[in-house]
Design a protein around this motif. Structure first.
Motif, PDB file in Angstrom:
ATOM      1  N   HIS A  32       0.837  -1.204   0.000  1.00 15.60           N
ATOM      2  CA  HIS A  32       0.000   0.000   0.000  1.00 15.60           C
ATOM      3  C   HIS A  32       0.872   1.254   0.000  1.00 15.60           C
ATOM      4  O   HIS A  32       0.550   2.254  -0.658  1.00 15.60           O
ATOM      5  N   THR A  62      -6.197  -2.215  -3.353  1.00 11.79           N
ATOM      6  CA  THR A  62      -7.493  -2.331  -2.671  1.00 11.79           C
ATOM      7  C   THR A  62      -8.540  -3.010  -3.542  1.00 11.79           C
ATOM      8  O   THR A  62      -9.443  -3.673  -3.033  1.00 11.79           O
ATOM      9  N   GLN A  63      -8.407  -2.858  -4.857  1.00  8.92           N
ATOM     10  CA  GLN A  63      -9.330  -3.522  -5.770  1.00  8.92           C
ATOM     11  C   GLN A  63      -9.011  -5.011  -5.881  1.00  8.92           C
ATOM     12  O   GLN A  63      -9.912  -5.850  -5.910  1.00  8.92           O
ATOM     13  N   SER A  66     -10.133  -6.931  -2.617  1.00 10.28           N
ATOM     14  CA  SER A  66     -11.387  -6.289  -2.220  1.00 10.28           C
ATOM     15  C   SER A  66     -12.202  -7.134  -1.248  1.00 10.28           C
ATOM     16  O   SER A  66     -13.052  -6.618  -0.532  1.00 10.28           O
ATOM     17  N   LYS A  67     -11.941  -8.446  -1.213  1.00 10.98           N
ATOM     18  CA  LYS A  67     -12.649  -9.336  -0.285  1.00 10.98           C
ATOM     19  C   LYS A  67     -11.651  -9.890   0.732  1.00 10.98           C
ATOM     20  O   LYS A  67     -10.540 -10.298   0.351  1.00 10.98           O
TER      21      LYS A  67
END
Length: 468
Positions: A32, A62-63, A66-67
């Motif tokens: 990140h 983050t995409q 995403s889960k």
């Protein structure tokens, strides 16, 4: 102009962990912090001591994750991760790293930051021997070379393979037994190693990622080094002793985050010195100094301090518009700028503005930004660039490999000034840049790769020699 729009893109960011609980989450946090180095794809490979597991996909970190189950499935106390911008190979899932290879007797994962200059030749030779590549990226070449080696140990196989490849590379290799780190013989790309409070090791493209996971910097990886991190600790070796430091100067100018340190030099401080040196070399009669958000703000503040003028926020960036909006055509790029930037009329109206940017590459949005300031009421716009003219392509990891793409390669400074509609245009000198960074290395150009500005490439370019 404008980092995201001028299409000058860093190739990748790599991050690795060995010997830490929740290695998957630490790797996520580290990546990140490196998101600015690549927005096309991301992935993580984790090692539980028995097998390697991976998850990767196209998009921002983050995409991709995403889960929660995507990250939760990557259990183990060691991992490597990668955020990608394609310099070699198309933007498709097969090229997203880390690349994981399953062999009958072992697994190996690879994350690569850089660009190989002889990959085309090597791939052709390997394919003629029956090797099948599952990606169009140049990164896969190393693993194929390791597998064809007849050396008795993995370490010796890697040394033999590294001596066959050319160009810029920072590699992280993960097996169930070790995290292996390798840097090219010129150290084109930065790579640092830190230690976690619990004793685990962390490897990252930038020190800001070490900070993000609470790791303390213990050393910078040096050109030609081959480092093995395992449960036995860290073993430092070399795959070659023929080294000459030539770290990418654009890391200091543009790519790296300002809170990162590269070879002990803080990026923000170096950029401030670039701005200060630019003010000494190219002062302008103005009322205020304005920087182009975000990587030019440090240089603009240095320019303002040196020249004794107020540093003002004359341009505002929309922080909620991600880099994924990069568009392929000039018209779409200019439309994107309108969404990305706004001039602050109350600040620039009636003022002679000195506009500082970090670099000019294609120059496609410069005229628009100058006009943006004029429309907001600026009476003069003097453009000052805190780096030399970008006149030559890069073949070690930046996505500019054609001279025709570079405006300074075929336009003079007066011609560019006229095209942009600025009242004056000046660039920082090579000497001013070298002194601002201040590596003081006993090497050509003080240990910096300055080839973008002068065409003096530190290595033979092999597959790219005709494009020089």
């Amino acid at each position: 102009m404008l980092n995201e729009v001028k299409s000058l893109n860093e190739e990748c960011g790599v991050f690795g962990v060995w010997g830490a609980e929740n290695a998957n989450y630490l790797t996520y946090l580290g990546l990140h912090s490196l998101q600015h180095r690549g927005q096309e794809g991301a992935g993580i490979v984790a090692n539980d001591g028995k097998r390697l597991r991976t998850y990767r996909n196209l998009g921002l970190l983050t995409q991709v994750f995403s889960k929660p189950e995507f990250l939760n499935s990557l259990v183990g106390d060691s991992a490597i991760g990668h955020v990608r911008y394609s310099t070699a190979g198309e933007n498709k899932i097969e090229n997203v790293q880390p690349l994981l290879f399953d062999f009958t007797d072992s697994q190996i994962a690879l994350a690569h930051n850089g660009n190989l200059t002889n990959a085309i030749t090597l791939k052709k030779e390997l394919e003629e021997k029956g090797h099948i590549f599952k990606s169009s990226s140049d990164s896969e070449v190393l693993v194929h070379l390791i597998k064809v080696s007849n050396a008795p140990t993995l370490h010796e196989k890697i040394v033999e393979a590294l001596n066959k490849i050319q160009g810029g590379f920072a590699y992280l290799l993960l097996t169930k037994d070790a995290l292996i780190v390798a840097l090219d013989s010129h150290g084109f790309r930065p790579l640092s190693i830190g230690k976690l409070p619990n004793g685990g090791f962390v490897v990252a493209s930038e020190t800001c990622a070490l900070d993000a996971v609470g790791a303390t910097l213990i050393r910078n990886v040096q050109p030609g080094e081959l480092i093995t991190i395992s449960d036995s600790g860290m073993e430092i070796d070399h795959w070659t002793k023929k080294t000459q430091l030539a770290i990418c100067s654009m890391e200091f100018i543009y790519f790296a985050r300002p809170d990162s340190d590269i070879l002990g030099i803080n990026v923000h401080s170096a950029r401030k010195r670039m701005g200060a040196n630019l003010a000494k070399e190219a002062p302008a009669d103005g009322d205020i100094v304005v920087g182009v958000p975000n990587s030019s703000l440090s240089a603009a503040s240095g320019y303002a301090e040196e020249i004794g003028l107020p540093y003002e926020m004359g341009l505002i960036k929309n922080q909620y518009m991600g880099r994924e909006f990069i568009q392929p055509t000039k018209e779409l790029r200019e439309k994107s700028v309108r969404q990305k930037l706004a001039a602050v009329k109350g600040v620039v109206r009636g003022k002679r503005v000195i506009l500082v940017d970090d670099s000019i590459v294609r120059g496609t949005t410069c005229a628009y930004i100058v006009q943006l300031l004029r429309d907001a009421g600026a009476v003069e716009v003097h453009l000052r660039i805190a780096s030399p003219r970008f006149m030559h392509p890069c073949f070690y990891g930046i996505d500019i490999q054609e001279k025709s793409e570079l405006i300074a390669a075929h336009k003079s400074i007066p011609e560019m000034n006229q095209m942009f509609g600025s009242d004056s245009l000046k660039f920082l000198s090579e000497d001013g840049l070298i002194k601002a960074i201040g590596l003081n290395a006993d090497a050509p150009y003080s240990g910096l790769d300055m080839s973008y500005f002068n065409g003096d490439y530190p290595t033979y370019l092999y597959d790219y020699e005709s494009k020089k």
